[in-house]
Design a protein around this motif. Structure first.
Motif, PDB file in Angstrom:
ATOM      1  N   ARG A  60       0.811  -1.214   0.000  1.00 47.67           N
ATOM      2  CA  ARG A  60       0.000   0.000   0.000  1.00 47.67           C
ATOM      3  C   ARG A  60       0.847   1.269   0.000  1.00 47.67           C
ATOM      4  NH1 ARG A  60      -3.524   1.519   5.134  1.00 47.67           N
ATOM      5  NH2 ARG A  60      -4.095  -0.699   4.989  1.00 47.67           N
ATOM      6  N   PHE A  61       1.948   1.260   0.767  1.00 50.41           N
ATOM      7  CA  PHE A  61       2.712   2.486   0.937  1.00 50.41           C
ATOM      8  C   PHE A  61       3.939   2.604   0.028  1.00 50.41           C
ATOM      9  CE2 PHE A  61       0.427   1.936   4.942  1.00 50.41           C
ATOM     10  CZ  PHE A  61      -0.163   3.182   5.051  1.00 50.41           C
ATOM     11  N   TYR A  62       4.504   1.450  -0.397  1.00 44.30           N
ATOM     12  CA  TYR A  62       5.729   1.508  -1.194  1.00 44.30           C
ATOM     13  C   TYR A  62       5.618   0.797  -2.541  1.00 44.30           C
ATOM     14  CZ  TYR A  62       7.674   2.748   3.362  1.00 44.30           C
ATOM     15  OH  TYR A  62       7.925   3.354   4.572  1.00 44.30           O
ATOM     16  N   GLY A  63       4.523   0.102  -2.768  1.00 42.97           N
ATOM     17  CA  GLY A  63       4.386  -0.658  -4.003  1.00 42.97           C
ATOM     18  C   GLY A  63       5.268  -1.881  -4.041  1.00 42.97           C
ATOM     19  N   VAL A  64       5.646  -2.409  -2.871  1.00 42.87           N
ATOM     20  CA  VAL A  64       6.511  -3.576  -2.763  1.00 42.87           C
ATOM     21  C   VAL A  64       5.712  -4.727  -2.165  1.00 42.87           C
ATOM     22  CG1 VAL A  64       8.576  -4.532  -1.660  1.00 42.87           C
ATOM     23  CG2 VAL A  64       8.579  -2.166  -2.488  1.00 42.87           C
ATOM     24  N   SER A  65       5.768  -5.894  -2.786  1.00 43.99           N
ATOM     25  CA  SER A  65       5.008  -7.051  -2.290  1.00 43.99           C
ATOM     26  C   SER A  65       5.542  -7.514  -0.944  1.00 43.99           C
ATOM     27  CB  SER A  65       5.098  -8.202  -3.295  1.00 43.99           C
ATOM     28  OG  SER A  65       4.539  -7.815  -4.529  1.00 43.99           O
ATOM     29  N   GLY A  66       4.709  -8.250  -0.218  1.00 41.01           N
ATOM     30  CA  GLY A  66       5.110  -8.798   1.059  1.00 41.01           C
ATOM     31  C   GLY A  66       6.073  -9.961   0.917  1.00 41.01           C
ATOM     32  N   ILE A  67       6.592 -10.425   2.020  1.00 38.79           N
ATOM     33  CA  ILE A  67       7.600 -11.471   2.054  1.00 38.79           C
ATOM     34  C   ILE A  67       6.986 -12.832   1.712  1.00 38.79           C
ATOM     35  CG2 ILE A  67       7.298 -12.126   4.481  1.00 38.79           C
ATOM     36  CD1 ILE A  67      10.368 -12.132   4.733  1.00 38.79           C
ATOM     37  N   SER A  68       7.811 -13.721   1.167  1.00 36.79           N
ATOM     38  CA  SER A  68       7.360 -15.095   0.912  1.00 36.79           C
ATOM     39  C   SER A  68       7.520 -15.929   2.183  1.00 36.79           C
ATOM     40  CB  SER A  68       8.190 -15.732  -0.207  1.00 36.79           C
ATOM     41  OG  SER A  68       9.528 -15.924   0.233  1.00 36.79           O
ATOM     42  N   LYS A  69       6.818 -17.056   2.240  1.00 35.58           N
ATOM     43  CA  LYS A  69       6.904 -17.905   3.427  1.00 35.58           C
ATOM     44  C   LYS A  69       8.309 -18.476   3.590  1.00 35.58           C
ATOM     45  CE  LYS A  69       4.591 -21.661   5.865  1.00 35.58           C
ATOM     46  NZ  LYS A  69       3.468 -22.638   5.863  1.00 35.58           N
ATOM     47  N   GLU A  70       8.956 -18.795   2.475  1.00 31.84           N
ATOM     48  CA  GLU A  70      10.303 -19.360   2.548  1.00 31.84           C
ATOM     49  C   GLU A  70      11.289 -18.360   3.140  1.00 31.84           C
ATOM     50  OE1 GLU A  70       8.342 -19.343  -0.102  1.00 31.84           O
ATOM     51  OE2 GLU A  70       7.734 -21.469  -0.029  1.00 31.84           O
ATOM     52  N   GLU A  71      11.234 -17.112   2.657  1.00 30.92           N
ATOM     53  CA  GLU A  71      12.174 -16.116   3.166  1.00 30.92           C
ATOM     54  C   GLU A  71      11.861 -15.778   4.620  1.00 30.92           C
ATOM     55  OE1 GLU A  71      14.434 -12.033   1.729  1.00 30.92           O
ATOM     56  OE2 GLU A  71      12.649 -12.725   0.641  1.00 30.92           O
ATOM     57  N   ALA A  72      10.583 -15.762   4.961  1.00 30.81           N
ATOM     58  CA  ALA A  72      10.198 -15.503   6.346  1.00 30.81           C
ATOM     59  C   ALA A  72      10.763 -16.589   7.270  1.00 30.81           C
ATOM     60  CB  ALA A  72       8.676 -15.437   6.470  1.00 30.81           C
ATOM     61  N   SER A  73      10.740 -17.841   6.807  1.00 26.77           N
ATOM     62  CA  SER A  73      11.265 -18.940   7.627  1.00 26.77           C
ATOM     63  C   SER A  73      12.766 -18.798   7.832  1.00 26.77           C
ATOM     64  CB  SER A  73      10.954 -20.281   6.952  1.00 26.77           C
ATOM     65  OG  SER A  73       9.557 -20.486   6.877  1.00 26.77           O
ATOM     66  N   GLU A  74      13.478 -18.386   6.791  1.00 31.14           N
ATOM     67  CA  GLU A  74      14.921 -18.206   6.908  1.00 31.14           C
ATOM     68  C   GLU A  74      15.260 -17.091   7.890  1.00 31.14           C
ATOM     69  OE1 GLU A  74      17.377 -20.092   5.670  1.00 31.14           O
ATOM     70  OE2 GLU A  74      15.689 -21.385   5.107  1.00 31.14           O
ATOM     71  N   ILE A  75      14.509 -16.003   7.826  1.00 37.95           N
ATOM     72  CA  ILE A  75      14.749 -14.884   8.744  1.00 37.95           C
ATOM     73  C   ILE A  75      14.441 -15.302  10.177  1.00 37.95           C
ATOM     74  CG2 ILE A  75      13.859 -12.608   9.418  1.00 37.95           C
ATOM     75  CD1 ILE A  75      13.716 -11.968   6.395  1.00 37.95           C
ATOM     76  N   ALA A  76      13.384 -16.080  10.365  1.00 38.38           N
ATOM     77  CA  ALA A  76      13.036 -16.556  11.711  1.00 38.38           C
ATOM     78  C   ALA A  76      14.155 -17.424  12.287  1.00 38.38           C
ATOM     79  CB  ALA A  76      11.726 -17.338  11.661  1.00 38.38           C
ATOM     80  N   LYS A  77      14.725 -18.313  11.449  1.00 34.51           N
ATOM     81  CA  LYS A  77      15.827 -19.148  11.925  1.00 34.51           C
ATOM     82  C   LYS A  77      17.034 -18.303  12.315  1.00 34.51           C
ATOM     83  CE  LYS A  77      14.693 -23.236   9.132  1.00 34.51           C
ATOM     84  NZ  LYS A  77      15.152 -24.097   8.001  1.00 34.51           N
ATOM     85  N   GLU A  78      17.333 -17.298  11.495  1.00 32.08           N
ATOM     86  CA  GLU A  78      18.489 -16.444  11.776  1.00 32.08           C
ATOM     87  C   GLU A  78      18.267 -15.653  13.065  1.00 32.08           C
ATOM     88  OE1 GLU A  78      21.255 -13.059   9.562  1.00 32.08           O
ATOM     89  OE2 GLU A  78      19.810 -14.245   8.400  1.00 32.08           O
ATOM     90  N   ALA A  79      17.053 -15.178  13.264  1.00 32.98           N
ATOM     91  CA  ALA A  79      16.740 -14.426  14.489  1.00 32.98           C
ATOM     92  C   ALA A  79      16.899 -15.323  15.711  1.00 32.98           C
ATOM     93  CB  ALA A  79      15.315 -13.859  14.418  1.00 32.98           C
ATOM     94  N   GLU A  80      16.404 -16.552  15.610  1.00 36.08           N
ATOM     95  CA  GLU A  80      16.512 -17.478  16.732  1.00 36.08           C
ATOM     96  C   GLU A  80      17.976 -17.770  17.059  1.00 36.08           C
ATOM     97  OE1 GLU A  80      13.905 -21.197  17.727  1.00 36.08           O
ATOM     98  OE2 GLU A  80      15.551 -21.837  16.431  1.00 36.08           O
ATOM     99  N   ALA A  81      18.780 -17.953  16.034  1.00 33.91           N
ATOM    100  CA  ALA A  81      20.201 -18.240  16.253  1.00 33.91           C
ATOM    101  C   ALA A  81      20.886 -17.077  16.970  1.00 33.91           C
ATOM    102  CB  ALA A  81      20.880 -18.531  14.914  1.00 33.91           C
ATOM    103  N   ARG A  82      20.559 -15.865  16.585  1.00 30.02           N
ATOM    104  CA  ARG A  82      21.179 -14.694  17.211  1.00 30.02           C
ATOM    105  C   ARG A  82      20.761 -14.572  18.679  1.00 30.02           C
ATOM    106  NH1 ARG A  82      21.498  -9.711  12.833  1.00 30.02           N
ATOM    107  NH2 ARG A  82      22.269 -10.955  11.062  1.00 30.02           N
ATOM    108  N   ILE A  83      19.495 -14.831  18.937  1.00 33.45           N
ATOM    109  CA  ILE A  83      19.006 -14.734  20.320  1.00 33.45           C
ATOM    110  C   ILE A  83      19.681 -15.781  21.193  1.00 33.45           C
ATOM    111  CG2 ILE A  83      16.972 -15.025  21.787  1.00 33.45           C
ATOM    112  CD1 ILE A  83      15.327 -13.844  19.423  1.00 33.45           C
ATOM    113  N   ARG A  84      19.817 -17.005  20.653  1.00 34.50           N
ATOM    114  CA  ARG A  84      20.453 -18.059  21.433  1.00 34.50           C
ATOM    115  C   ARG A  84      21.908 -17.695  21.731  1.00 34.50           C
ATOM    116  NH1 ARG A  84      20.106 -21.870  18.011  1.00 34.50           N
ATOM    117  NH2 ARG A  84      17.958 -22.433  18.522  1.00 34.50           N
ATOM    118  N   LYS A  85      22.579 -17.101  20.751  1.00 35.84           N
ATOM    119  CA  LYS A  85      23.977 -16.718  20.918  1.00 35.84           C
ATOM    120  C   LYS A  85      24.131 -15.616  21.967  1.00 35.84           C
ATOM    121  CE  LYS A  85      26.318 -16.647  17.163  1.00 35.84           C
ATOM    122  NZ  LYS A  85      26.868 -16.231  15.836  1.00 35.84           N
ATOM    123  N   MET A  86      23.094 -14.768  22.116  1.00 39.90           N
ATOM    124  CA  MET A  86      23.136 -13.677  23.090  1.00 39.90           C
ATOM    125  C   MET A  86      23.097 -14.207  24.517  1.00 39.90           C
ATOM    126  SD  MET A  86      20.476 -11.119  21.142  1.00 39.90           S
ATOM    127  CE  MET A  86      20.335  -9.966  22.493  1.00 39.90           C
ATOM    128  N   GLY A  87      22.463 -15.358  24.735  1.00 40.21           N
ATOM    129  CA  GLY A  87      22.387 -15.945  26.066  1.00 40.21           C
ATOM    130  C   GLY A  87      21.606 -15.103  27.061  1.00 40.21           C
TER     131      GLY A  87
END
Length: 771
Positions: A60-87
């Motif tokens: 609506r605001f930028y004319g850019v489509s939303g994320i795909s489920k595959e890319e969302a899953s990859e980002i979620a895994k990366e976020a989880e890894a970073r949080i675990r590393k933070m302890g």
């Protein structure tokens, strides 16, 4: 993150074995506290769900489509890894969201990040707001010290961040850098700016405060005077929920006059007292304010309306549908008596003797009332003449400085041929037969058609900075101003796109209402003609622009003054060009700039490229400002409002008038001439003589006489002038009243720049005003 996780979580005791997306297990993770009030087990699927849910907003605001489920899953895994590393032992939703947004930026998805990020205040900032400090604590002198204001400020902060994030970055940067200013940014995505209402609409259709008739009671058309007055009050209050700025009534007394028939002077005074007190005691506007309101007042029926049918009590009195023929010209006596009653109430003041700040009385000085109707006066010796009615307004000006004078005599104002009014903080709106092919139908209220005048939004340009950039090159300066105007139009387009979406969602219901027609039973005419709302581009610091560019202020050199006029005409012609190219009406105006005149000056001092140029080219206490620049932005410096001569200029009132009147025909979106009065008691006859000279011999379209006052909060005593203590009891528990930009208000709520301006003002001895 899900559900906007606001968490600060529990720690090792709560760690559990979590299920992964691929079915395996991982070491325990902390629980998460969510912003919607729950303690949740860690689940990275929640990140995926939120990404899939929220990123489509970028379309609506930028004319850019939303994320795909595959890319969302990859980002979620990366976020989880970073949080675990933070302890970490504590985990919050905002922290998870922040990590995800960092990953989105690293992957090159700033649009997704912008719609996924959080907006709002830190805990510290929120606490400051609760105590009346911090974020924009002196941004609006009409706001009060109460809990509603605290809530508004928090909402404002969130909304401003949201709107700047969602508009194109180059436009947001121009605002943040101080090149131009988007007024009412907190409401940019939710409502238009201001509106002047045609009371006939509500006297025909009745009142539906919520605009849809579901959550409020629907009232039929007013049949009695008391109800008509209360409906008028509620219109103002209801409209404030749909608009960011002031609300006004055009031709107020003429449209009320049908309800004044057979009323005694005492009864009319009571009605007007009810109206004024309701407007000043109804703390229902944004953040618990009084309604920012104005009423246009004529001392009789304007010629344009004399033969037009009365619209009241649910009928158009044109001789059809069982009505008699009744025109506004039959109500001259009622208008004159109503005008007198309102002036009597305002002259008395409130129970402490203070003036009424709202509704602002806009006294219309019109060609129609410059000569007396001697036949009417002879037949009605108990009714005041036009001159006597105007005299009451100058008594009010002499006592409180309350009235504003709307001069419609100059030819450029239409001279009674069309409709024109000033409203809000001195914005001008008009309608005329040349530009409105439905003008006559609106005069006769045909099929509910009526006058709808207002503005979508206001932008202000930092004119001194344009001069700093141009470095004394005329064409570069004009090109820079035109560039900023072009960019303003881009902001207007964004506003229009967003507002069209909200109109489709019926999020502006009062303004968009179509109530049932009491005659036909069919849906009536829409309340506000959104296509007729104008877009306003305002100027700030024209004097300082010229001062830097030529080396002298407007009042110090004829060449400097001529250059200022030339620049304003260039801008006016460019505004007309942009209007034609974009199919919208763009009005050039002097914006009130209660905050922006200070903000631009401070922004220029903060900018390394402009600081040296700016510090010798602004008003106020520059040295103190430089010392405190790192600790606060509320500082005692400012640029001059619009095309005004600086308030501290050592020139006479007549000289000021002669300079400033030149710009009124150019700034068709609104302007005001301020006459600051000293402590002496003005002579009402002297003020009237000066005002009529201004009206008949200059282009000044709108002006006010301002008196400063001191109010003792212990005694409830009002004294003339700015006093250090109460002259009656010696108390230091006092407040000061004055006109800040276009309205009277407590000085306690002013920002440091405007308080400095109050000190700087050159005031005229009111006992020695000479034409």
């Amino acid at each position: 993150m899900s559900t906007e996780l606001n968490k600060n979580t529990e720690g090792k005791d709560n760690r559990q074995v979590q299920q992964t997306l691929d079915g395996g297990t991982i070491p325990t993770m902390p629980k998460v506290r969510t912003t919607n009030g729950y303690m949740m087990d860690w689940d990275r699927n929640e990140i995926v769900r939120q990404l899939l849910k929220e990123t489509p907003l970028a379309e609506r605001f930028y004319g850019v489509s939303g994320i795909s489920k595959e890319e969302a899953s990859e980002i979620a895994k990366e976020a989880e890894a970073r949080i675990r590393k933070m302890g970490v032992e504590f985990l919050s939703g905002p922290l998870v969201r922040e990590i995800v947004n960092c990953i989105l930026l690293e992957h090159g998805h700033s649009e997704w990040r912008n719609v996924m990020t959080r907006v709002g205040a830190s805990v510290y900032d929120a606490c400051e707001i609760d105590t009346g400090l911090g974020f924009e604590s002196h941004d609006n002198a009409n706001q009060l010290d109460n809990a509603e204001t605290s809530h508004k400020k928090k909402a404002d902060k969130m909304s401003k961040e949201q709107n700047l994030l969602l508009m194109p970055g180059n436009l947001a940067d121009l605002h943040l850098n101080g090149d131009f200013h988007i007024h009412d940014l907190e409401y940019f995505g939710t409502r238009p700016f201001c509106q002047d209402w045609d009371l006939r609409y509500f006297f025909y259709y009745g009142l539906m405060p919520d605009g849809v008739g579901v959550q409020s009671s629907v009232a039929g058309p007013a049949m009695k005077a008391e109800v008509a007055i209360l409906h008028a009050v509620k219109v103002m209050g209801s409209a404030q929920t749909n608009f960011a700025g002031g609300q006004g009534f055009y031709n107020f007394l003429a449209f009320l006059a049908p309800y004044f028939v057979d009323k005694t002077d005492k009864e009319l005074e009571q009605l007007m007292q009810m109206f004024v007190y309701e407007m000043m005691q109804m703390m229902c506007a944004r953040g618990g304010q009084t309604v920012f309101s104005s009423v246009q007042l004529s001392p009789g029926i304007p010629k344009l309306w004399k033969d037009k049918p009365v619209v009241a009590m649910g009928k158009v009195w044109d001789g059809t549908n069982g009505t008699k023929k009744w025109v506004y010209g039959d109500l001259e006596k009622e208008v004159r008596k109503g005008f007198r009653a309102l002036m009597v109430v305002m002259l008395k003041g409130d129970d402490w003797g203070k003036p009424f700040s709202f509704p602002k009385p806009e006294i219309s000085i019109e060609p129609d009332f410059m000569e007396e109707d001697e036949a009417f006066n002879a037949a009605n010796p108990d009714v005041l003449s036009y001159k006597e009615l105007y005299r009451l307004t100058f008594e009010l000006a002499a006592k409180f400085g309350t009235p504003y004078f709307d001069n419609q005599i100059p030819e450029y104002r239409g001279a009674g041929e069309g409709i024109s009014c000033y409203q809000c903080c001195a914005y001008q709106f008009s309608a005329n037969p040349e530009d409105d092919d439905q003008f006559d139908e609106k005069l006769y209220f045909k099929d509910g058609k009526h006058f709808s005048m207002g503005s979508w939004m206001v932008m202000s340009l930092n004119c001194p900075r344009a001069a700093y950039k141009a470095e004394h090159d005329d064409q570069k300066l004009i090109d820079e101003l035109k560039y900023l105007m072009n960019k303003s139009v881009e902001v207007f387009r964004v506003k229009k796109k967003w507002m069209d979406h909200l109109l489709d969602c019926n999020r502006i219901p009062f303004a968009a209402m179509t109530p049932k027609d009491p005659t036909t039973g069919e849906p009536g005419c829409i309340a506000v003609d959104f296509d007729a709302l104008v877009y306003t581009i305002g100027v700030i610091g024209i004097n300082e622009m010229v001062q830097y560019h030529t080396g002298k202020s407007m009042y110090e050199s004829p060449e400097s003054f001529k250059f200022a006029v030339r620049v304003m005409y260039e801008m006016k012609m460019h505004a007309q060009k942009l209007s034609q190219e974009n199919g919208i009406e763009i009005a050039l105006a002097r914006t009130p700039a209660e905050t922006t005149a200070q903000r631009f000056a401070v922004s220029d001092l903060l900018h390394p490229e402009y600081a040296d140029k700016a510090e010798n080219n602004m008003n106020g206490d520059v040295e103190l400002t430089k010392k405190e620049l790192g600790t606060t932005k509320d500082l005692p410096v400012y640029y001059t409002n619009g095309t005004h001569i600086p308030p501290g200029a050592d020139i006479s009132v007549i000289e000021r008038i002669n300079y400033e009147q030149t710009f009124f025909p150019i700034v068709d979106g609104g302007n005001i001439l301020h006459i600051w009065l000293g402590e002496g008691t003005p002579d009402p006859d002297g003020l009237q003589e000066m005002a009529m000279h201004i009206a008949k011999n200059t282009h000044t379209g709108y002006f006010a006489f301002t008196r400063d006052m001191t109010v003792c909060k212990d005694e409830g005593y009002v004294a003339s002038g700015i006093k250090e203590c109460c002259p009656k009891c010696g108390s230091n528990n006092i407040d000061h009243l004055s006109r800040i930009t276009g309205y009277l208000q407590s000085v306690d709520g002013w920002n440091a720049g405007k308080r400095q301006e109050l000190v700087d003002r050159t005031r005229a001895d009111p006992r020695n005003l000479k034409v």
